[in-house]
Write a protein that holds these residues in place. Structure first.
Motif, PDB file in Angstrom:
ATOM      1  N   ILE A 283      -0.817  -3.147 -14.993  1.00  0.00           N
ATOM      2  CA  ILE A 283      -0.566  -2.084 -14.019  1.00  0.00           C
ATOM      3  C   ILE A 283      -0.086  -0.817 -14.734  1.00  0.00           C
ATOM      4  CG2 ILE A 283       0.984  -1.354 -12.159  1.00  0.00           C
ATOM      5  CD1 ILE A 283       0.813  -4.179 -11.036  1.00  0.00           C
ATOM      6  N   ASN A 284       0.850  -0.989 -15.663  1.00  0.00           N
ATOM      7  CA  ASN A 284       1.338   0.168 -16.429  1.00  0.00           C
ATOM      8  C   ASN A 284       0.233   0.773 -17.286  1.00  0.00           C
ATOM      9  OD1 ASN A 284       3.915  -0.218 -15.392  1.00  0.00           O
ATOM     10  ND2 ASN A 284       4.577  -1.495 -17.111  1.00  0.00           N
ATOM     11  N   SER A 285      -0.585  -0.078 -17.870  1.00  0.00           N
ATOM     12  CA  SER A 285      -1.662   0.411 -18.727  1.00  0.00           C
ATOM     13  C   SER A 285      -2.710   1.162 -17.922  1.00  0.00           C
ATOM     14  CB  SER A 285      -2.305  -0.765 -19.470  1.00  0.00           C
ATOM     15  OG  SER A 285      -3.224  -0.317 -20.425  1.00  0.00           O
ATOM     16  N   LEU A 286      -3.040   0.659 -16.742  1.00  0.00           N
ATOM     17  CA  LEU A 286      -4.043   1.311 -15.897  1.00  0.00           C
ATOM     18  C   LEU A 286      -3.561   2.651 -15.355  1.00  0.00           C
ATOM     19  CD1 LEU A 286      -5.392  -1.787 -13.920  1.00  0.00           C
ATOM     20  CD2 LEU A 286      -6.662  -0.391 -15.557  1.00  0.00           C
ATOM     21  N   GLN A 287      -2.251   2.868 -15.375  1.00  0.00           N
ATOM     22  CA  GLN A 287      -1.712   4.144 -14.911  1.00  0.00           C
ATOM     23  C   GLN A 287      -1.501   5.128 -16.050  1.00  0.00           C
ATOM     24  OE1 GLN A 287       1.865   2.876 -12.898  1.00  0.00           O
ATOM     25  NE2 GLN A 287       0.782   2.408 -10.992  1.00  0.00           N
ATOM     26  N   GLY A 288      -1.900   4.749 -17.275  1.00  0.00           N
ATOM     27  CA  GLY A 288      -1.724   5.613 -18.430  1.00  0.00           C
ATOM     28  C   GLY A 288      -2.666   6.806 -18.407  1.00  0.00           C
ATOM     29  N   GLU A 289      -2.277   7.868 -19.111  1.00  0.00           N
ATOM     30  CA  GLU A 289      -3.069   9.094 -19.134  1.00  0.00           C
ATOM     31  C   GLU A 289      -4.424   8.879 -19.802  1.00  0.00           C
ATOM     32  OE1 GLU A 289      -2.359  11.864 -17.633  1.00  0.00           O
ATOM     33  OE2 GLU A 289      -0.461  11.060 -16.892  1.00  0.00           O
ATOM     34  N   TYR A 290      -4.463   8.008 -20.839  1.00  0.00           N
ATOM     35  CA  TYR A 290      -5.726   7.769 -21.531  1.00  0.00           C
ATOM     36  C   TYR A 290      -6.730   7.055 -20.635  1.00  0.00           C
ATOM     37  CZ  TYR A 290      -3.219   3.366 -22.220  1.00  0.00           C
ATOM     38  OH  TYR A 290      -2.488   2.220 -22.025  1.00  0.00           O
ATOM     39  N   VAL A 291      -6.231   6.234 -19.706  1.00  0.00           N
ATOM     40  CA  VAL A 291      -7.124   5.563 -18.756  1.00  0.00           C
ATOM     41  C   VAL A 291      -7.645   6.576 -17.731  1.00  0.00           C
ATOM     42  CG1 VAL A 291      -7.236   3.839 -16.916  1.00  0.00           C
ATOM     43  CG2 VAL A 291      -6.080   3.294 -19.064  1.00  0.00           C
ATOM     44  N   LYS A 292      -6.765   7.433 -17.265  1.00  0.00           N
ATOM     45  CA  LYS A 292      -7.192   8.466 -16.319  1.00  0.00           C
ATOM     46  C   LYS A 292      -8.228   9.382 -16.957  1.00  0.00           C
ATOM     47  CE  LYS A 292      -2.767   8.532 -13.845  1.00  0.00           C
ATOM     48  NZ  LYS A 292      -1.556   9.338 -13.489  1.00  0.00           N
ATOM     49  N   LEU A 293      -8.034   9.695 -18.231  1.00  0.00           N
ATOM     50  CA  LEU A 293      -8.992  10.553 -18.919  1.00  0.00           C
ATOM     51  C   LEU A 293     -10.339   9.860 -19.071  1.00  0.00           C
ATOM     52  CD1 LEU A 293      -9.468  13.216 -20.443  1.00  0.00           C
ATOM     53  CD2 LEU A 293      -8.688  12.067 -22.534  1.00  0.00           C
ATOM     54  N   ALA A 294     -10.325   8.576 -19.382  1.00  0.00           N
ATOM     55  CA  ALA A 294     -11.577   7.825 -19.512  1.00  0.00           C
ATOM     56  C   ALA A 294     -12.320   7.787 -18.191  1.00  0.00           C
ATOM     57  CB  ALA A 294     -11.277   6.403 -20.004  1.00  0.00           C
ATOM     58  N   ARG A 295     -11.577   7.586 -17.112  1.00  0.00           N
ATOM     59  CA  ARG A 295     -12.221   7.572 -15.793  1.00  0.00           C
ATOM     60  C   ARG A 295     -12.774   8.957 -15.454  1.00  0.00           C
ATOM     61  NH1 ARG A 295      -7.442   4.028 -12.899  1.00  0.00           N
ATOM     62  NH2 ARG A 295      -8.403   1.955 -13.175  1.00  0.00           N
ATOM     63  N   ALA A 296     -12.058  10.002 -15.847  1.00  0.00           N
ATOM     64  CA  ALA A 296     -12.522  11.361 -15.565  1.00  0.00           C
ATOM     65  C   ALA A 296     -13.825  11.670 -16.294  1.00  0.00           C
ATOM     66  CB  ALA A 296     -11.447  12.375 -15.965  1.00  0.00           C
ATOM     67  N   TYR A 297     -14.018  11.035 -17.467  1.00  0.00           N
ATOM     68  CA  TYR A 297     -15.259  11.207 -18.214  1.00  0.00           C
ATOM     69  C   TYR A 297     -16.371  10.291 -17.697  1.00  0.00           C
ATOM     70  CZ  TYR A 297     -13.585  14.368 -21.836  1.00  0.00           C
ATOM     71  OH  TYR A 297     -13.132  15.486 -22.519  1.00  0.00           O
TER      72      TYR A 297
ATOM     73  N   LYS B  98     -11.671  -2.004 -22.786  1.00  0.00           N
ATOM     74  CA  LYS B  98     -11.453  -1.254 -24.026  1.00  0.00           C
ATOM     75  C   LYS B  98     -10.182  -0.421 -24.011  1.00  0.00           C
ATOM     76  CE  LYS B  98     -13.808   1.825 -27.275  1.00  0.00           C
ATOM     77  NZ  LYS B  98     -15.052   2.577 -27.585  1.00  0.00           N
ATOM     78  N   HIS B  99      -9.856   0.178 -22.876  1.00  0.00           N
ATOM     79  CA  HIS B  99      -8.756   1.142 -22.846  1.00  0.00           C
ATOM     80  C   HIS B  99      -7.451   0.556 -22.300  1.00  0.00           C
ATOM     81  CE1 HIS B  99     -11.426   4.492 -23.888  1.00  0.00           C
ATOM     82  NE2 HIS B  99     -12.304   3.957 -23.050  1.00  0.00           N
ATOM     83  N   ALA B 100      -7.527  -0.382 -21.370  1.00  0.00           N
ATOM     84  CA  ALA B 100      -6.308  -0.891 -20.736  1.00  0.00           C
ATOM     85  C   ALA B 100      -5.870  -2.247 -21.277  1.00  0.00           C
ATOM     86  CB  ALA B 100      -6.518  -0.997 -19.221  1.00  0.00           C
ATOM     87  N   PHE B 101      -6.827  -3.075 -21.678  1.00  0.00           N
ATOM     88  CA  PHE B 101      -6.496  -4.462 -22.020  1.00  0.00           C
ATOM     89  C   PHE B 101      -5.677  -4.572 -23.300  1.00  0.00           C
ATOM     90  CE2 PHE B 101      -7.597  -8.479 -24.157  1.00  0.00           C
ATOM     91  CZ  PHE B 101      -7.080  -9.367 -23.219  1.00  0.00           C
ATOM     92  N   LYS B 102      -6.147  -3.980 -24.395  1.00  0.00           N
ATOM     93  CA  LYS B 102      -5.476  -4.175 -25.686  1.00  0.00           C
ATOM     94  C   LYS B 102      -4.029  -3.684 -25.696  1.00  0.00           C
ATOM     95  CE  LYS B 102      -7.290  -3.888 -29.674  1.00  0.00           C
ATOM     96  NZ  LYS B 102      -7.954  -3.445 -30.924  1.00  0.00           N
ATOM     97  N   PRO B 103      -3.722  -2.486 -25.199  1.00  0.00           N
ATOM     98  CA  PRO B 103      -2.310  -2.061 -25.223  1.00  0.00           C
ATOM     99  C   PRO B 103      -1.391  -2.961 -24.408  1.00  0.00           C
ATOM    100  CG  PRO B 103      -3.760  -0.192 -24.819  1.00  0.00           C
ATOM    101  CD  PRO B 103      -4.598  -1.423 -24.694  1.00  0.00           C
TER     102      PRO B 103
END
Length: 332
Positions: free
Chosen positions: A220-234, A244-249
């Motif tokens: 939940i915390n990872s999915l709310q991260g800025e890098y995830v929002k940026l990936a979705r925006a792209y 790739k973006h939420a699971f590993k961290p």
């Protein structure tokens, strides 16, 4: 090379911990009420000469500090001593019993990891939906219910009531079956799974519930991260965002929990082995405590402590595969 140096450094760091474990266990075992010689000679006509002979044979006539130093001197040479009640080397007794315990603990961890991570990800992805509510109920049940009670309930349901799974014992996968054909090995593997399934679930439920709660929170915390929002925006597909973006961290705390919960799993294995009549190290430890078999208590405690220390070291090393910022204690 840095990894090798770091591993050696952590192993050296663990030596004082293991010495502390031996010292505390030795003192507590010897302060326990009762006389191991009287227990061993129970039912026999006991005279002072016989008692003295037995005490001299096992070094029980020496002062406590001398016995500890003599034990540590033998331990450095790989000698775990001699069992008082079984009249066998402690090392041989532990080798006979360590296989079932490791099989039980490792299978419980496999069950916990395979079930908890997908369920935690699903709960985080569908937050506050029915799937999330069900996962939280399962996690609450798992962390609040003793493993031995879960084991008893599983026996009542699947062994006594339904009669579909065995309630005791293990079939060891490393033993050669009578039928060495392909179908013979297949039948042997099936029998191994049937005997292992209930104790594996009973022991692994607590680990599964703990990991699932942590996985859900971290995802939940990872999915709310800025890098995830940026990936979705792209326009990155949601499946790739998760993988790739939420699971590993989100896996760093999971690795920590897996390593530190090893002691909980080893402790739970003691009761599970009794419930399912498994001849493992945990059951041997209980028998040794009941008989005041000092050498056997010491040997099992040291082995369990060593397994836990190795588990913690492996956990630390595994961080580097998840987080490249880890430098094995060296300054950049």
């Amino acid at each position: 090379m840095r990894l090798l140096r770091y591993t050696i450094y952590r192993l050296v760091q663990s030596i004082p911990v293991l010495i502390g474990i031996t010292l505390i266990t030795f003192i507590l075992a010897n302060l326990a009420p009762g006389d191991p010689v009287q227990l061993m000679l129970h039912g026999q006509e006991v005279d002072e000469d016989l008692v003295r002979t037995v005490e001299e044979r096992y070094g029980l006539d020496q002062p406590l500090h001398e016995r500890y130093l003599n034990y540590m001197a033998g331990l450095v040479q790989g000698d775990f001593g001699h069992s008082i009640h079984r009249d066998r080397p402690v090392r041989d007794l532990m080798l006979d019993r360590i296989g079932p315990t490791l099989l039980l603990v490792l299978s419980a961890y496999v069950f916990a990891i395979v079930t908890s991570i997908p369920l935690g990800i699903l709960a985080a992805k569908r937050r506050n939906e029915p799937a999330d509510h069900i996962s939280r109920i399962v996690a609450l049940f798992g962390v609040s219910t003793p493993s031995f009670w879960i084991g008893i309930m599983l026996i009542v349901i699947f062994s006594v009531t339904l009669g579909v799974l065995p309630s005791s014992g293990l079939v060891y996968p490393w033993r050669t079956p009578a039928d060495t054909s392909f179908f013979g090995y297949l039948a042997h593997f099936y029998d191994v799974l049937r005997h292992l399934l209930l104790p594996m679930i009973a022991l692994g439920t607590l680990q599964m519930a703990t990991l699932m709660r942590v996985e859900r929170t971290q995802m939940i915390n990872s999915l709310q991260g800025e890098y995830v929002k940026l990936a979705r925006a792209y326009g990155v597909p949601e499946r790739r965002v998760l993988r790739k973006h939420a699971f590993k961290p989100a896996q760093l705390p999971i690795i920590t929990i897996i390593g530190l919960n090893l002691s909980t799993a080893l402790g739970g294995a003691v009761l599970i082995e009794y419930v399912f009549n498994i001849n493992g190290m945990g059951r041997l430890l209980i028998e040794a405590i009941q008989e005041l078999d000092y050498q056997l208590i010491m040997g099992i405690t040291i082995v369990i402590g060593f397994i836990f220390v190795i588990g913690v070291i492996i956990t630390d090393i595994s961080y580097a595969y998840i987080d490249p910022r880890v430098t094995y204690g060296e300054e950049e």
